[in-house]
Design an enzyme around this catalytic site. Structure first.
Site, PDB file in Angstrom:
ATOM      1  N   HIS A  40     -10.757  63.687 -13.615  1.00  9.36           N
ATOM      2  CA  HIS A  40      -9.722  63.681 -12.591  1.00  9.36           C
ATOM      3  C   HIS A  40      -9.014  65.104 -12.394  1.00  9.36           C
ATOM      4  O   HIS A  40      -9.110  65.765 -13.413  1.00  9.36           O
ATOM      5  CB  HIS A  40      -8.541  62.644 -12.644  1.00  9.36           C
ATOM      6  N   HIS A 122      -7.376  71.751 -12.033  1.00 11.17           N
ATOM      7  CA  HIS A 122      -8.690  71.659 -12.882  1.00 11.17           C
ATOM      8  C   HIS A 122      -9.021  70.438 -13.421  1.00 11.17           C
ATOM      9  O   HIS A 122      -8.136  69.328 -13.269  1.00 11.17           O
ATOM     10  CB  HIS A 122      -8.287  72.594 -14.227  1.00 11.17           C
TER      11      HIS A 122
END
Length: 173
Positions: A40, A122
């Site tokens: 995620h 990220h």
């Protein structure tokens, strides 16, 4: 509810599979890979929340209006201090920055202070990575971002993260 909560973008199955495929060669042997279902991109880390704050966060997420967008996951990186190997976009779309700003602004009403560090989008690929050898993604992964997710972590479990609630981002007709 003492879990650690966060608002995030969660890849659909096709995107998740493409990310796993494109990043497989970058994982060092000693690394502790992230479970694929846990991939995620955190927008806002919330920390531990009681039921009242969870309800407040839900109200903020419900009120935020944001269009669907695409992320181009095209680079790998390494956070030396935390020993994390990650992948992410070289360029963050303005719509993502606006979404984060709207969420942080609304969350102040819940008593949640905005993050002081600059946003570095990220997805954590692996932990316990001491050194990074500089692998590049073989191909760019295009991620059609269509929803916002409120999630929390469950310690001692794999996959570790649980989606508590999801909100669709608006799609132009």
């Amino acid at each position: 509810m003492a879990e650690r909560w966060f608002l995030a973008l969660w890849p659909d199955a096709r995107t998740r599979d493409a990310l796993v495929c494109q990043t497989a060669g970058a994982l060092p042997e000693a690394a502790r890979p992230t479970h694929p279902a846990d991939l995620h991109l955190t927008l806002v880390f919330l920390g531990e929340l009681d039921a009242g704050r969870v309800a407040c966060v839900e109200a903020v997420a419900e009120a935020v209006s944001a269009p669907a967008f695409e992320l181009e996951i095209d680079r790998l990186g390494h956070f030396t201090r935390s020993r994390v190997l990650w992948c992410g976009p070289s360029c963050t779309p303005e719509v993502a920055q606006t979404l984060i700003g709207s969420l942080q602004s609304g969350l102040e009403g819940c008593g949640i202070a905005p993050e002081r560090r600059s946003f570095r989008p990220h997805l954590t690929l692996a932990r316990k990575v001491s050194r990074y050898q500089g692998h590049a993604l073989p191909e760019v992964v295009i991620w059609p971002v269509r929803e916002l997710v409120l999630a929390f972590g469950v310690s001692g479990s794999r996959p570790r993260y649980r989606a508590h609630r999801r909100w669709r981002l608006s799609v132009a007709s």
